[in-house]
Design a protein around this motif. Structure first.
Motif, PDB file in Angstrom:
ATOM      1  N   MET A   1       1.388   7.896   9.423  1.00 37.32           N
ATOM      2  CA  MET A   1       0.986   7.780   8.009  1.00 37.32           C
ATOM      3  C   MET A   1       0.332   9.088   7.566  1.00 37.32           C
ATOM      4  O   MET A   1      -0.617   9.564   8.196  1.00 37.32           O
ATOM      5  CB  MET A   1       0.001   6.604   7.880  1.00 37.32           C
ATOM      6  N   THR A   2       0.892   9.671   6.541  1.00 37.05           N
ATOM      7  CA  THR A   2       0.306  10.881   5.972  1.00 37.05           C
ATOM      8  C   THR A   2       0.161  10.675   4.468  1.00 37.05           C
ATOM      9  O   THR A   2       0.607   9.659   3.928  1.00 37.05           O
ATOM     10  CB  THR A   2       1.207  12.116   6.199  1.00 37.05           C
ATOM     11  N   ALA A   3      -0.420  11.669   3.804  1.00 35.35           N
ATOM     12  CA  ALA A   3      -0.594  11.577   2.346  1.00 35.35           C
ATOM     13  C   ALA A   3       0.754  11.498   1.634  1.00 35.35           C
ATOM     14  O   ALA A   3       0.864  10.960   0.538  1.00 35.35           O
ATOM     15  CB  ALA A   3      -1.400  12.760   1.845  1.00 35.35           C
ATOM     16  N   ASP A   4       1.814  12.039   2.281  1.00 40.44           N
ATOM     17  CA  ASP A   4       3.133  12.036   1.647  1.00 40.44           C
ATOM     18  C   ASP A   4       3.951  10.779   1.937  1.00 40.44           C
ATOM     19  O   ASP A   4       5.006  10.577   1.344  1.00 40.44           O
ATOM     20  CB  ASP A   4       3.931  13.264   2.119  1.00 40.44           C
ATOM     21  N   SER A   5       3.484   9.939   2.871  1.00 43.16           N
ATOM     22  CA  SER A   5       4.234   8.711   3.195  1.00 43.16           C
ATOM     23  C   SER A   5       4.318   7.804   1.978  1.00 43.16           C
ATOM     24  O   SER A   5       3.408   7.778   1.143  1.00 43.16           O
ATOM     25  CB  SER A   5       3.528   7.926   4.310  1.00 43.16           C
ATOM     26  N   VAL A   6       5.431   7.090   1.899  1.00 39.52           N
ATOM     27  CA  VAL A   6       5.585   6.078   0.847  1.00 39.52           C
ATOM     28  C   VAL A   6       5.571   4.707   1.534  1.00 39.52           C
ATOM     29  O   VAL A   6       6.567   4.279   2.104  1.00 39.52           O
ATOM     30  CB  VAL A   6       6.894   6.276   0.056  1.00 39.52           C
ATOM     31  N   PRO A   7       4.415   4.052   1.521  1.00 37.00           N
ATOM     32  CA  PRO A   7       4.307   2.803   2.278  1.00 37.00           C
ATOM     33  C   PRO A   7       4.860   1.605   1.500  1.00 37.00           C
ATOM     34  O   PRO A   7       4.856   1.589   0.278  1.00 37.00           O
ATOM     35  CB  PRO A   7       2.792   2.652   2.469  1.00 37.00           C
ATOM     36  N   ALA A   8       5.342   0.635   2.265  1.00 33.42           N
ATOM     37  CA  ALA A   8       5.785  -0.635   1.695  1.00 33.42           C
ATOM     38  C   ALA A   8       5.238  -1.742   2.582  1.00 33.42           C
ATOM     39  O   ALA A   8       5.103  -1.565   3.798  1.00 33.42           O
ATOM     40  CB  ALA A   8       7.312  -0.698   1.649  1.00 33.42           C
ATOM     41  N   LEU A   9       4.934  -2.856   1.963  1.00 38.29           N
ATOM     42  CA  LEU A   9       4.513  -4.013   2.739  1.00 38.29           C
ATOM     43  C   LEU A   9       5.721  -4.518   3.517  1.00 38.29           C
ATOM     44  O   LEU A   9       6.845  -4.491   3.016  1.00 38.29           O
ATOM     45  CB  LEU A   9       4.030  -5.093   1.755  1.00 38.29           C
ATOM     46  N   GLU A  41      -7.488  -3.896  -2.844  1.00 38.88           N
ATOM     47  CA  GLU A  41      -7.166  -2.914  -3.898  1.00 38.88           C
ATOM     48  C   GLU A  41      -6.089  -1.942  -3.430  1.00 38.88           C
ATOM     49  O   GLU A  41      -5.171  -1.619  -4.186  1.00 38.88           O
ATOM     50  CB  GLU A  41      -8.418  -2.103  -4.273  1.00 38.88           C
ATOM     51  N   ILE A  42      -6.209  -1.497  -2.184  1.00 38.82           N
ATOM     52  CA  ILE A  42      -5.200  -0.567  -1.653  1.00 38.82           C
ATOM     53  C   ILE A  42      -3.847  -1.273  -1.585  1.00 38.82           C
ATOM     54  O   ILE A  42      -2.835  -0.763  -2.067  1.00 38.82           O
ATOM     55  CB  ILE A  42      -5.618  -0.041  -0.255  1.00 38.82           C
ATOM     56  N   LEU A  43      -3.838  -2.476  -0.997  1.00 36.00           N
ATOM     57  CA  LEU A  43      -2.555  -3.151  -0.777  1.00 36.00           C
ATOM     58  C   LEU A  43      -1.892  -3.561  -2.087  1.00 36.00           C
ATOM     59  O   LEU A  43      -0.663  -3.614  -2.170  1.00 36.00           O
ATOM     60  CB  LEU A  43      -2.747  -4.352   0.147  1.00 36.00           C
ATOM     61  N   GLU A  44      -2.692  -3.834  -3.103  1.00 30.38           N
ATOM     62  CA  GLU A  44      -2.092  -4.173  -4.394  1.00 30.38           C
ATOM     63  C   GLU A  44      -1.355  -2.990  -5.010  1.00 30.38           C
ATOM     64  O   GLU A  44      -0.498  -3.167  -5.868  1.00 30.38           O
ATOM     65  CB  GLU A  44      -3.163  -4.702  -5.355  1.00 30.38           C
ATOM     66  N   LEU A  45      -1.706  -1.787  -4.554  1.00 34.95           N
ATOM     67  CA  LEU A  45      -1.033  -0.591  -5.082  1.00 34.95           C
ATOM     68  C   LEU A  45       0.181  -0.183  -4.238  1.00 34.95           C
ATOM     69  O   LEU A  45       0.951   0.695  -4.630  1.00 34.95           O
ATOM     70  CB  LEU A  45      -2.035   0.570  -5.172  1.00 34.95           C
ATOM     71  N   VAL A  46       0.310  -0.818  -3.061  1.00 35.29           N
ATOM     72  CA  VAL A  46       1.458  -0.520  -2.189  1.00 35.29           C
ATOM     73  C   VAL A  46       2.686  -1.238  -2.749  1.00 35.29           C
ATOM     74  O   VAL A  46       2.730  -2.463  -2.787  1.00 35.29           O
ATOM     75  CB  VAL A  46       1.166  -0.987  -0.745  1.00 35.29           C
ATOM     76  N   ASP A  47       3.665  -0.464  -3.217  1.00 34.77           N
ATOM     77  CA  ASP A  47       4.820  -1.105  -3.855  1.00 34.77           C
ATOM     78  C   ASP A  47       6.147  -0.504  -3.406  1.00 34.77           C
ATOM     79  O   ASP A  47       7.199  -0.821  -3.975  1.00 34.77           O
ATOM     80  CB  ASP A  47       4.692  -1.008  -5.385  1.00 34.77           C
ATOM     81  N   GLY A  48       6.106   0.366  -2.380  1.00 33.82           N
ATOM     82  CA  GLY A  48       7.359   0.950  -1.910  1.00 33.82           C
ATOM     83  C   GLY A  48       7.836   2.114  -2.770  1.00 33.82           C
ATOM     84  O   GLY A  48       8.905   2.676  -2.516  1.00 33.82           O
ATOM     85  N   ARG A  49       7.072   2.474  -3.797  1.00 32.32           N
ATOM     86  CA  ARG A  49       7.425   3.625  -4.650  1.00 32.32           C
ATOM     87  C   ARG A  49       6.304   4.664  -4.659  1.00 32.32           C
ATOM     88  O   ARG A  49       6.546   5.855  -4.564  1.00 32.32           O
ATOM     89  CB  ARG A  49       7.724   3.170  -6.084  1.00 32.32           C
ATOM     90  N   ARG A  50       5.058   4.196  -4.772  1.00 33.60           N
ATOM     91  CA  ARG A  50       3.930   5.136  -4.772  1.00 33.60           C
ATOM     92  C   ARG A  50       3.726   5.725  -3.375  1.00 33.60           C
ATOM     93  O   ARG A  50       3.817   5.006  -2.379  1.00 33.60           O
ATOM     94  CB  ARG A  50       2.631   4.419  -5.154  1.00 33.60           C
ATOM     95  N   SER A  51       3.393   7.025  -3.342  1.00 34.75           N
ATOM     96  CA  SER A  51       3.005   7.635  -2.069  1.00 34.75           C
ATOM     97  C   SER A  51       1.535   7.315  -1.803  1.00 34.75           C
ATOM     98  O   SER A  51       0.808   6.865  -2.704  1.00 34.75           O
ATOM     99  CB  SER A  51       3.206   9.145  -2.131  1.00 34.75           C
ATOM    100  N   VAL A  52       1.110   7.579  -0.580  1.00 38.17           N
ATOM    101  CA  VAL A  52      -0.308   7.412  -0.238  1.00 38.17           C
ATOM    102  C   VAL A  52      -1.167   8.282  -1.173  1.00 38.17           C
ATOM    103  O   VAL A  52      -2.217   7.855  -1.650  1.00 38.17           O
ATOM    104  CB  VAL A  52      -0.544   7.784   1.242  1.00 38.17           C
ATOM    105  N   ARG A  53      -0.656   9.482  -1.460  1.00 36.07           N
ATOM    106  CA  ARG A  53      -1.383  10.395  -2.354  1.00 36.07           C
ATOM    107  C   ARG A  53      -1.552   9.767  -3.755  1.00 36.07           C
ATOM    108  O   ARG A  53      -2.633   9.830  -4.347  1.00 36.07           O
ATOM    109  CB  ARG A  53      -0.610  11.722  -2.463  1.00 36.07           C
TER     110      ARG A  53
END
Lengths: 87, 363
Positions: A1-9, A41-53
């Protein structure tokens, strides 16, 4: 996981609220992680489009501080448990 | 004193099942349809479980699809916010039912497979089933359910572990649960025919570890070790009455699905009592909490806060006293019982297929 990763649940996981323990909760097959409000709050922003940054910028704006390292660490911990994937 | 919130309820909706697997976790004395809880009973149980803190619900059996009210029960569970898993053989999962279950909000379906070799799979299940399972799996994938496969491992399929894992990936499983046979009830009845050789297990462990790495990020794998080959016992379901409860088809409430085989216990019923009373107050759920019930070497052992003395059902089944240490533990002289069973595993035997006592055995 880095600032550039795009996380998805993980496809099998969903956010919920446990009104018995009065805690937000991440539910998935055969398991559950009780969350605090920051985690929610963090997980609500995880949508598979936003990057960690992107996520850190939204939260950092709210708290007026750079939270990138905290978000990397938090999502990295969930990625270790395969609950967060790269989108 | 109040006890921790339970997290998981396994609802054994029925013991009726088209399969006859010789390691079934149901008790030897299977409950018949006329003694099963009603739809309203189950809904009340689910509501009470949620109020008690349960987050995870397993709709299990037997084969839960034989219950015509399964869709209604799944919808009720979803309305309560429970994360629900349907634990099924796949037999009876028609398109109409799968669509109704999806519309009811069911999230996760777990389908068992018996082997990667079709003839062996059907010999283990005791019935023709592979074609129907494949059709059910295709539906589960098409309709977008979260999808797990589970496989019980034993002597007859362990040597194909690698092809079983590859098959699960090919079938599109999000998760794969590989569980070595537990020897209670039917499994204990068939232990001599099911127990693998040590060399088989050692190869299997290597394969499992390698495949877990290979599929990481694509298919989550869980590999449950066979406890007879361990040095210390498992913390069965997180310890007696700590996180887990089972409701049997007739409403008996149990700390684990094997507990009815322990003689001398009084099993409270969800028809008569609230789950809250049963969890907090019942003699059954308090019987093996804490350490006052433990004998030596458990009571003074440093492992007791991790394994809670191991499995009470196994202690009873193998020693006749549920308060004894789990005989898997190498710190107790009772371990000789498990060592003798490992020694006996060398001779192969026929299966005794699961079924109701009065029925002819299916072959």
């Amino acid at each position: 996981m880095t600032a550039d990763s795009v996380p998805a649940l993980w496809r099998l996981a969903r956010l919920g609220y446990d009104d018995v323990r009065r805690r937000p909760v991440l539910l998935y097959p055969e398991g559950a992680v009780l969350l605090n409000d920051t985690g929610r709050e963090i997980l609500e922003l995880v949508d598979g489009r936003r990057s960690v940054r992107d996520i850190a910028a939204i939260l950092g704006g709210k708290y007026a501080t750079d939270v990138t390292a905290d978000v990397v660490e938090y999502l990295g911990g969930l990625a270790e448990r395969e609950l967060i994937r790269d989108a | 004193m109040t006890h921790d919130h339970p997290t998981t309820l396994l609802a054994e909706l029925t013991h009726r099942c088209p399969l006859h697997c010789p390691y079934c976790s149901n008790p030897l004395d299977l409950i018949r349809a006329e003694r099963e809880l009603s739809t309203d009973d189950w809904k009340r149980v689910f509501s009470q479980a949620r109020a008690l803190g349960v987050l995870q619900l397993g709709l299990s059996g037997g084969e839960p699809l034989v219950r015509k009210d399964l869709e209604e029960l799944a919808a009720h569970a979803r309305g309560l916010g429970l994360y629900t898993t349907l634990v099924t053989s796949g037999l009876g999962l028609t398109r109409a039912r799968a669509e109704r279950l999806r519309d009811a909000g069911l999230e996760h379906i777990q389908i068992s497979i018996q082997d990667s070799d079709d003839a062996s799979a059907e010999r283990i299940a005791g019935v023709s089933s592979v074609k129907q399972k494949r059709a059910a799996i295709a539906l589960v994938r098409e309709l977008g359910f979260a999808f797990s496969i589970n496989v019980v491992l034993h002597r007859a399929n362990l040597d194909r572990l690698e092809s079983i894992i590859d098959l699960a990936a090919e079938l599109g499983a999000d998760r794969l649960e590989l569980a070595n046979t537990q020897y209670y009830g039917w499994g204990l009845e068939n232990r001599a025919a099911l127990m693998p050789a040590r060399e088989q297990l050692e190869r299997a462990h290597e394969i499992a570890e390698r495949k877990i790495r290979q599929y990481k990020g694509r298919m989550q794998m869980l590999y449950v070790l066979p406890d007879y080959y361990e040095k210390y016992p498992k913390a069965c379901y997180g310890g007696w009455g700590r996180v887990y409860l089972v409701v049997a088809p007739d409403g008996k409430v149990l700390p684990c699905h094997g507990a009815t085989q322990i003689a001398g216990l009084d099993f409270p019923n969800a028809r008569d009592r609230s789950l809250e009373w049963i969890w907090q107050e019942s003699p059954l759920f308090n019987a093996f909490r804490g350490d006052a019930w433990m004998k030596e070497p458990c009571r003074s052992c440093e492992h007791k806060t991790r394994d809670f003395g191991g499995c009470r059902c196994q202690a009873f089944a193998l020693t006749g006293d549920a308060a004894n240490p789990d005989p898997v533990c190498t710190l107790t002289p009772l371990r000789r019982i498990v060592d003798a069973a490992l020694h006996d595993a060398e001779a192969s035997r026929e299966y005794r297929y699961r079924g109701y006592a009065a029925e002819p055995q299916a072959v």
